[in-house]
Write a protein that holds these residues in place. Structure first.
Motif, short mmCIF file in Angstrom:
data_model
loop_
_atom_site.label_atom_id
_atom_site.label_comp_id
_atom_site.label_asym_id
_atom_site.label_seq_id
_atom_site.Cartn_x
_atom_site.Cartn_y
_atom_site.Cartn_z
N LYS A 1 -1.75 76.74 49.90
CA LYS A 1 -1.98 76.07 51.20
C LYS A 1 -2.26 77.08 52.30
O LYS A 1 -3.22 76.96 53.05
N SER A 2 -1.38 78.08 52.37
CA SER A 2 -1.51 79.11 53.39
C SER A 2 -2.80 79.92 53.18
O SER A 2 -3.55 80.18 54.13
N THR A 3 -3.06 80.28 51.96
CA THR A 3 -4.29 81.01 51.64
C THR A 3 -5.52 80.23 52.09
O THR A 3 -6.43 80.79 52.71
N GLY B 1 3.62 78.17 47.01
CA GLY B 1 2.79 78.97 46.12
C GLY B 1 1.54 78.27 45.63
O GLY B 1 0.80 78.80 44.80
N PHE C 1 -4.73 87.22 40.09
CA PHE C 1 -4.14 85.90 40.34
C PHE C 1 -5.15 84.97 41.03
O PHE C 1 -5.65 85.29 42.11
N ALA D 1 -5.86 82.28 43.20
CA ALA D 1 -5.08 81.57 44.23
C ALA D 1 -5.76 80.29 44.70
O ALA D 1 -5.08 79.33 45.06
#
Ligand code: ADP
Ligand code: ADP
Length: 229
Positions: A42-44, A39, A16, A18
């Protein structure tokens, strides 16, 4: 030169993809809001800045320190970057004060008295000094999140990262956390904040970065996002 430099970063979780060719430069004192659907990465992206996730391609430098496999560098970067999560992440069986002094004492080797004095200063700043000897479970969500912010500030970070800091809070508690973040912004803290609070973005952000499917698809001053048609 920018305090955070992200250049052509890719990140995969297995197959995937990201993060896709993400580039972002952040100047000292700048306030960036990262917005976009769930999903979208942003967090990644912000977790790559303090190496809670490792990027696979491209480069990330924080205050001139290149993030590589080198654990010493990673430690140096983490020393400069405070992070606040959606779920507070406080230690439940430690008091508020102990939560705030744990890392200063054990990681920074500060004397206990000095660490406690610093913690009390920051607990005053987030307006909950009277909760110092309570346990997280005795506090409201808004109070717990303010403890989490104070705890991060006790490490004297140059940069603060926020990952949906108000998403787990009841509406009446959101404002007390946002007020603390606005205060930090006014003090000149460099901040990157993943949030759906567009009021905060409008009031505080220098730039809003909009992500979709792992890419930065738009980047603009908040005024351009919020002008009425
Ligand atoms: P956002 O913060 O925008 O909601 P995330 O960065 O949390 O997005 O996640 C981006 C995508 O990566 C999502 O599809 C998510 O399911 C996936 N993802 C996040 N963390 C992992 C992981 N540890 N392993 C596999 N996939 C992940
Ligand atoms: P958020 O959107 O707030 O980042 P998520 O529910 O996406 O929260 O992720 C919570 C945790 O689960 C994170 O540590 C993330 O890396 C991990 N995660 C998310 N999606 C996946 C996935 N598809 N596979 C494995 N871990 C994941």
């Amino acid at each position: 030169s920018p305090i955070i430099e992200i250049a052509h970063v890719d990140k995969w979780y297995g197959d995937f993809h990201a993060l896709k060719d993400v580039s972002l430069s952040v100047a000292e004192g700048e306030r960036i809001v990262i917005a976009g659907p769930s999903g979208s990465g942003k967090s990644t992206l912000i977790r790559c800045i303090n190496r809670l996730e490792a990027h696979d391609k491209g480069r990330i430098a924080v205050d001139g320190i290149e993030l590589t496999e080198d654990l010493k560098r990673i430690d140096e970067v983490r020393r400069e970057v405070g992070m606040v999560f959606q779920q507070f992440n406080l230690f439940p069986h430690m008091t508020v004060l102990e939560n705030c002094t744990l890392a200063p004492i054990w990681v920074r080797k500060q004397p206990q008295e000095e660490a406690e004095a610093t913690a009390m200063r920051f607990l005053e700043r987030v307006r909950i000094p009277e909760q110092a000897l309570k346990y997280p479970g005795q506090l409201s969500g808004g109070q717990q999140q303010r403890v989490a912010i104070a705890r991060a500030l006790c490490m004297n970070p140059k940069i603060m990262l926020f990952d949906e800091p108000t998403s787990a809070l009841d509406p009446e508690m959101i404002k007390e956390v946002l007020d603390v973040m606005v205060g930090l912004a006014n003090d000149g803290m460099t901040m990157i904040c993943v949030t759906h609070e567009m009021g905060f973005a409008r009031e505080v952000a220098d730039r809003v970065v909009f992500m979709d499917q792992g890419e930065i698809v738009e980047e603009a001053p908040p005024a351009e996002f919020f002008t009425s048609p």
